[in-house]
Design an enzyme around this catalytic site. Sequence first.
Site, short mmCIF file in Angstrom:
data_model
loop_
_atom_site.label_atom_id
_atom_site.label_comp_id
_atom_site.label_asym_id
_atom_site.label_seq_id
_atom_site.Cartn_x
_atom_site.Cartn_y
_atom_site.Cartn_z
CG LEU A 118 -0.48 0.11 2.58
CD1 LEU A 118 -0.30 1.56 2.98
CD2 LEU A 118 -1.46 -0.56 3.52
CG HIS A 119 1.50 3.22 -3.05
ND1 HIS A 119 1.24 1.89 -3.38
CD2 HIS A 119 1.17 3.95 -4.13
CE1 HIS A 119 0.76 1.84 -4.60
NE2 HIS A 119 0.71 3.07 -5.09
CG PHE A 120 -1.61 7.39 1.83
CD1 PHE A 120 -2.93 7.83 1.90
CD2 PHE A 120 -1.18 6.47 2.78
CE1 PHE A 120 -3.79 7.38 2.87
CE2 PHE A 120 -2.04 6.01 3.76
CZ PHE A 120 -3.34 6.46 3.80
#
Length: 162
Positions: A118-120
């Site tokens: 996951l990553h923003f």
Amino acid sequence: MQILWAPWRMEYILDERKRECIFCLLPGEGDDRKSLILYRGNKVFVIMNRYPYTNGHLMVSPIRHEGSLECLEAEEMRELFEMIRECIIILKKELHPDGFNIGMNLGRVAGAGVENHLHFHIVPRWSGDTNFMPVLADVKVMPEFLEVTYGRLKPHFDKLKC
């Protein structure tokens, strides 16, 4: 039919490593400038998007390979959100955007390009940044080279403490 020449994409298309997780691979390469890594914290890091929507498009990711938000440790969550805040402060100071799009895509059906880490995304936006080029020609104009933007942002991240 219109043709948009983008020969720099061939490096990506032919890269065997693209099957690997970029959020695990790039931090281990050791050349932060080449990898566009702006910051390394205890639990997270900040990297520029090599294929940005706009100049200054950043991604904040946990160092640990994790694709599920609910499986993040409390310290990872804290550092992720603190770093998102720091990115906004730095981008406001250096690039002067009028606003931001901030978010993440969880899972393939949600549009995640890297679904298991996951990553923003932090995407600066300016009034009028959508002009006739994307609307009429389906072409996005990037006004500054990635390396130049990296050079402008890196000194701000270097001042942050892990």
